[in-house]
Design an enzyme around this catalytic site. Structure first.
Site, PDB file in Angstrom:
ATOM      1  CB  THR A 184      -0.858  -0.027   1.272  1.00 14.91           C
ATOM      2  OG1 THR A 184      -1.806  -1.064   1.129  1.00 14.91           O
ATOM      3  CG2 THR A 184      -1.563   1.286   1.548  1.00 14.91           C
ATOM      4  NE  ARG A 228      -9.837  -5.936   3.749  1.00 17.76           N
ATOM      5  CZ  ARG A 228      -8.702  -5.248   3.759  1.00 17.76           C
ATOM      6  NH1 ARG A 228      -8.324  -4.569   2.689  1.00 17.76           N
ATOM      7  NH2 ARG A 228      -7.940  -5.207   4.813  1.00 17.76           N
ATOM      8  CB  THR A 275       0.888   0.682   5.157  1.00 19.45           C
ATOM      9  OG1 THR A 275       1.042  -0.611   4.531  1.00 19.45           O
ATOM     10  CG2 THR A 275       2.191   1.061   5.819  1.00 19.45           C
ATOM     11  N   GLY A 276      -0.758  -1.720   6.608  1.00 20.52           N
ATOM     12  CA  GLY A 276      -0.677  -2.958   7.382  1.00 20.52           C
ATOM     13  C   GLY A 276      -2.004  -3.678   7.315  1.00 20.52           C
ATOM     14  N   GLY A 325     -10.926  -1.951   3.294  1.00 15.09           N
ATOM     15  CA  GLY A 325      -9.929  -1.887   4.360  1.00 15.09           C
ATOM     16  C   GLY A 325      -9.853  -0.511   4.990  1.00 15.09           C
ATOM     17  CG  ASP A 326      -6.102   0.429   6.743  1.00 20.72           C
ATOM     18  OD1 ASP A 326      -6.132  -0.352   5.761  1.00 20.72           O
ATOM     19  OD2 ASP A 326      -5.044   0.833   7.242  1.00 20.72           O
ATOM     20  N   GLY A 339      -5.405  -4.066   7.500  1.00 21.43           N
ATOM     21  CA  GLY A 339      -6.396  -2.995   7.535  1.00 21.43           C
ATOM     22  C   GLY A 339      -7.481  -3.142   8.582  1.00 21.43           C
TER      23      GLY A 339
HETATM   24  N1  ASP Z   1      -3.884  -1.518   4.858  1.00 19.01           N
HETATM   25  C1  ASP Z   1      -4.115  -2.169   3.598  1.00 19.01           C
HETATM   26  C2  ASP Z   1      -5.427  -2.907   3.664  1.00 19.01           C
HETATM   27  O1  ASP Z   1      -5.665  -3.579   4.631  1.00 19.01           O
HETATM   28  C3  ASP Z   1      -3.046  -3.123   3.199  1.00 19.01           C
HETATM   29  C4  ASP Z   1      -1.626  -2.662   3.351  1.00 19.01           C
HETATM   30  O2  ASP Z   1      -1.374  -1.619   3.935  1.00 19.01           O
HETATM   31  O3  ASP Z   1      -0.739  -3.339   2.856  1.00 19.01           O
HETATM   32  O4  ASP Z   1      -6.170  -2.861   2.733  1.00 19.01           O
END
Ligand code: ASP
Length: 318
Positions: A180, A208, A231-232, A210-211, A234
């Site tokens: 991301t 889905r 990022t991570g 995400g964040d 979500g």
């Molecule tokens: N945060 C993103 C999500 O969950 C994924 C990512 O940051 O790699 O969609």
């Protein structure tokens, strides 16, 4: 030109990025792409442009680079499709724009910005969002533009472990399924802005969200506290409303930028078993990178004009 501080920081995703899972060549190429994105944003700031323009320009560079999980090279859903999402926020006005469930918009961050500036809504999804993009002349691409062989392989590996849609999974832990992208900037007028763009998580269920497109979770900017992009995993960032929580800890709790960033990642996120990272920029130009994952592609050009990039958790540039 201005004598007020200007600064920009970016990320290209956090997760299981280790020296063993990458190579010096990959590392070098990734750093070059981060530098190109930083320069694209910083050039706008030095010319007196806005932080909103700068974060959009930096994120566009990363969306166009197939290495990162946004725009071209976005990860694939359980069904093998692309569903991208992005958001932007202006810290001076608290205006925000976000778009999700996109499969055709070349640069989702441009659509998020369009929604901020030209609609009376904050968030649009799917066909309606893409219709707005098309009406306003944003570039659209067909599916093959976005899908790269690397993402197909990643999905195949994830499906081998989690073949049915009902037992989806911790595939965020897989090396390379992250990526991301995000940017935060401070312009010479004293305004902060933040932007985030993603394909989400490999093997996610279709539909889905995400964040990353959610104001307050993946993106937040308020001149009174900070600009933040996360990022991570979500779902975890959503549950702790990470980006807004960081700003709230500054505004209501009197925390410093560093304390607030550390508390959100090392306390709030870690407490529920979440992994990832964030970039945060304060109104004086202070930059903080915080992560509890093995690595996060990241970089900055700080208020003194110094450019740094880093990848692994213990890289010196922080
Ligand atoms: N945060 C993103 C999500 O969950 C994924 C990512 O940051 O790699 O969609």
């Amino acid at each position: 030109m201005t004598s007020n501080p200007i600064a920009i920081a970016i990320h290209g995703g956090a997760g299981a990025i280790t020296r063993d899972s990458t190579s010096p060549e990959v590392e070098r190429a990734a750093r070059e792409e981060l530098e190109t994105a930083l320069h694209a944003g910083h050039r706008i700031l030095t010319a007196g442009g806005t932080s909103l323009d700068a974060v959009v320009a930096a994120v566009c560079v990363l969306e166009d680079a197939p290495r990162f999980n946004a725009g071209k090279g976005a990860v694939l859903t359980h069904d093998g499709t692309v569903e991208m999402e992005a958001s932007v926020m202006d810290g001076g006005t608290l205006r925000a724009g976000a778009a999700t469930l996109l499969s055709r918009v070349k640069n989702p961050v441009k659509l998020a910005r369009l929604i901020l500036e030209q609609s009376r809504h904050v968030m649009l999804s799917g066909a309606g969002a893409e219709a707005l993009a098309s009406t306003n002349g944003l570039e659209l691409e067909d599916n093959p533009y976005f899908v790269t062989p690397r993402r197909i392989e990643q999905l195949e590996r994830a499906l081998a472990v989690h073949p049915t849609a009902t037992e989806l999974s911790e595939s965020e832990g897989e090396a390379g399924s992250t990526g991301t992208v995000g940017a935060v900037a401070l312009d010479g007028h004293g305004n902060l802005a933040a932007a985030t763009s993603t394909g989400g998580m490999t093997n996610k269920l279709s539909g889905r969200i995400g964040d990353s497109p959610l104001i307050g979770a993946g993106t937040y900017a308020d001149n009174r506290s900070a600009a933040v992009s996360t990022t991570g995993h979500g779902e975890m960032f959503l549950r702790v409303a990470a980006a807004h929580e960081l700003c709230a800890r500054i505004r209501h709790g009197g925390a410093s930028l560093r304390e607030a960033a550390s508390a959100v990642i090392q306390e709030d996120l870690s407490r529920i078993g979440g992994h990832g990272g964030l970039i945060a920029l304060g109104p004086t130009g202070e930059i903080v990178f915080e992560l509890n994952a093995e690595g996060m592609y990241r970089g900055a050009i700080d208020a003194s004009g110094k450019l740094t990039t880093a990848i692994f958790a213990n890289d010196p540039a922080r």
